[in-house]
Design a protein around this motif. Sequence first.
Motif, PDB file in Angstrom:
ATOM      1  N   LEU A 112      10.386   1.160   2.643  1.00 44.02           N
ATOM      2  CA  LEU A 112      10.661   2.351   1.832  1.00 44.02           C
ATOM      3  C   LEU A 112      10.814   1.940   0.371  1.00 44.02           C
ATOM      4  O   LEU A 112      11.336   0.875   0.064  1.00 44.02           O
ATOM      5  CB  LEU A 112      11.926   3.056   2.322  1.00 44.02           C
ATOM      6  CG  LEU A 112      11.797   3.656   3.723  1.00 44.02           C
ATOM      7  CD1 LEU A 112      13.112   4.262   4.181  1.00 44.02           C
ATOM      8  CD2 LEU A 112      10.697   4.711   3.777  1.00 44.02           C
ATOM      9  N   LYS A 113      10.358   2.825  -0.534  1.00 41.34           N
ATOM     10  CA  LYS A 113      10.393   2.497  -1.964  1.00 41.34           C
ATOM     11  C   LYS A 113      11.811   2.334  -2.486  1.00 41.34           C
ATOM     12  O   LYS A 113      12.019   1.708  -3.514  1.00 41.34           O
ATOM     13  CB  LYS A 113       9.657   3.562  -2.770  1.00 41.34           C
ATOM     14  CG  LYS A 113       8.150   3.434  -2.671  1.00 41.34           C
ATOM     15  CD  LYS A 113       7.446   4.413  -3.574  1.00 41.34           C
ATOM     16  CE  LYS A 113       5.939   4.244  -3.431  1.00 41.34           C
ATOM     17  NZ  LYS A 113       5.188   5.267  -4.162  1.00 41.34           N
TER      18      LYS A 113
ATOM     19  N   MET B  33       0.814  -1.224   0.000  1.00 37.45           N
ATOM     20  CA  MET B  33       0.000   0.000   0.000  1.00 37.45           C
ATOM     21  C   MET B  33       0.846   1.272   0.000  1.00 37.45           C
ATOM     22  O   MET B  33       1.628   1.507   0.921  1.00 37.45           O
ATOM     23  CB  MET B  33      -0.889  -0.027   1.253  1.00 37.45           C
ATOM     24  CG  MET B  33      -1.802   1.164   1.413  1.00 37.45           C
ATOM     25  SD  MET B  33      -3.307   1.025   0.428  1.00 37.45           S
ATOM     26  CE  MET B  33      -4.251  -0.190   1.365  1.00 37.45           C
ATOM     27  N   ASP B  34       0.659   2.086  -1.042  1.00 38.72           N
ATOM     28  CA  ASP B  34       1.282   3.404  -1.093  1.00 38.72           C
ATOM     29  C   ASP B  34       0.573   4.304  -0.081  1.00 38.72           C
ATOM     30  O   ASP B  34      -0.557   4.015   0.330  1.00 38.72           O
ATOM     31  CB  ASP B  34       1.128   3.955  -2.527  1.00 38.72           C
ATOM     32  CG  ASP B  34       1.912   5.238  -2.748  1.00 38.72           C
ATOM     33  OD1 ASP B  34       2.897   5.483  -2.030  1.00 38.72           O
ATOM     34  OD2 ASP B  34       1.537   5.998  -3.664  1.00 38.72           O
ATOM     35  N   VAL B  35       1.228   5.404   0.321  1.00 40.67           N
ATOM     36  CA  VAL B  35       0.587   6.307   1.287  1.00 40.67           C
ATOM     37  C   VAL B  35      -0.143   7.442   0.584  1.00 40.67           C
ATOM     38  O   VAL B  35      -1.346   7.622   0.729  1.00 40.67           O
ATOM     39  CB  VAL B  35       1.608   6.894   2.288  1.00 40.67           C
ATOM     40  CG1 VAL B  35       0.936   7.924   3.187  1.00 40.67           C
ATOM     41  CG2 VAL B  35       2.210   5.793   3.141  1.00 40.67           C
ATOM     42  N   GLN B  36       0.579   8.227  -0.208  1.00 40.55           N
ATOM     43  CA  GLN B  36      -0.016   9.413  -0.808  1.00 40.55           C
ATOM     44  C   GLN B  36      -0.683   9.067  -2.133  1.00 40.55           C
ATOM     45  O   GLN B  36      -0.018   8.784  -3.123  1.00 40.55           O
ATOM     46  CB  GLN B  36       1.063  10.478  -1.019  1.00 40.55           C
ATOM     47  CG  GLN B  36       1.582  11.018   0.303  1.00 40.55           C
ATOM     48  CD  GLN B  36       2.313  12.337   0.128  1.00 40.55           C
ATOM     49  OE1 GLN B  36       3.022  12.537  -0.845  1.00 40.55           O
ATOM     50  NE2 GLN B  36       2.153  13.235   1.077  1.00 40.55           N
TER      51      GLN B  36
ATOM     52  N   ILE C  90       2.909  -1.090   4.214  1.00 39.30           N
ATOM     53  CA  ILE C  90       2.941   0.284   3.707  1.00 39.30           C
ATOM     54  C   ILE C  90       4.254   0.488   2.949  1.00 39.30           C
ATOM     55  O   ILE C  90       5.332   0.264   3.504  1.00 39.30           O
ATOM     56  CB  ILE C  90       2.860   1.303   4.865  1.00 39.30           C
ATOM     57  CG1 ILE C  90       1.545   1.139   5.645  1.00 39.30           C
ATOM     58  CG2 ILE C  90       3.023   2.736   4.355  1.00 39.30           C
ATOM     59  CD1 ILE C  90       0.304   1.612   4.932  1.00 39.30           C
ATOM     60  N   VAL C  91       4.157   0.897   1.686  1.00 39.97           N
ATOM     61  CA  VAL C  91       5.361   1.143   0.879  1.00 39.97           C
ATOM     62  C   VAL C  91       5.355   2.620   0.519  1.00 39.97           C
ATOM     63  O   VAL C  91       4.419   3.113  -0.105  1.00 39.97           O
ATOM     64  CB  VAL C  91       5.344   0.293  -0.409  1.00 39.97           C
ATOM     65  CG1 VAL C  91       6.676   0.411  -1.131  1.00 39.97           C
ATOM     66  CG2 VAL C  91       5.048  -1.164  -0.097  1.00 39.97           C
TER      67      VAL C  91
END
Length: 231
Positions: free
Chosen positions: A113-114, A62-65, A90-91
């Motif tokens: 982290l990406k 899941m991306d955040v923004q 969360i990625v």
Amino acid sequence: MSGHSSAAGAIRVLLVDDHAVMRAGFRMILEAAGGITVVGEASTGREAVEAAARVRPDVICMDVQMPDLDGIEATRRLSADPDTDAAIVIVTTFDRDDYLFTALDAGASGFLLKNAGPEELVSAVRVAAAGDALLAPAVTRRVIERFASTPASPRDTASQVVEPVPPTPALTDREAEVLRLVALAQSNAEIAAALFIGEATVKTHVSNVLQKLGARDRVAAVVYAHRHGLV
């Protein structure tokens, strides 16, 4: 939490990111790894919630923004849904504490982290599917510093991660040793190798430790270990 991998054996993954190129890259890495199938993609949080109900993934990256509904709120909705059993990782490109703590509080199983390498992404998905919480060692340190420096109070939303904790739970020597290794951010496989026991035995010890500590997940156990000087 029980393991999430499906009966067919392959881990089912839903990719959520508003950048198609990022999703394509993740899909390529995960499917090349073997034992992982990408069963769906979504570009907004709202699409993620709908897709999760439709494709029943084991793990959601899941991306955040994102537009429409951000990843944190989507995580909160998915975690609150009794029909969704997916572990959510969360990625994000943003190595920011407020995301980290809000995501964990929303029910995320891990944080990546990406800019992490391909093998870290694959490992994150496998760890989450196995039902283990996933935090990079650097992230774990920040979680511990945050919880260790703030006395838990009902108003502190993050405190529900670590409360309630009995002051002196009756851990066996082996359980205490497993807890110490969990607190050093070791995976079940690494703990099994270090203690010369099977991975299934490690899982049993970890689940006993969580039960005795009244801890929601591995993150809470790590915090307990650091607060009580076990590391």
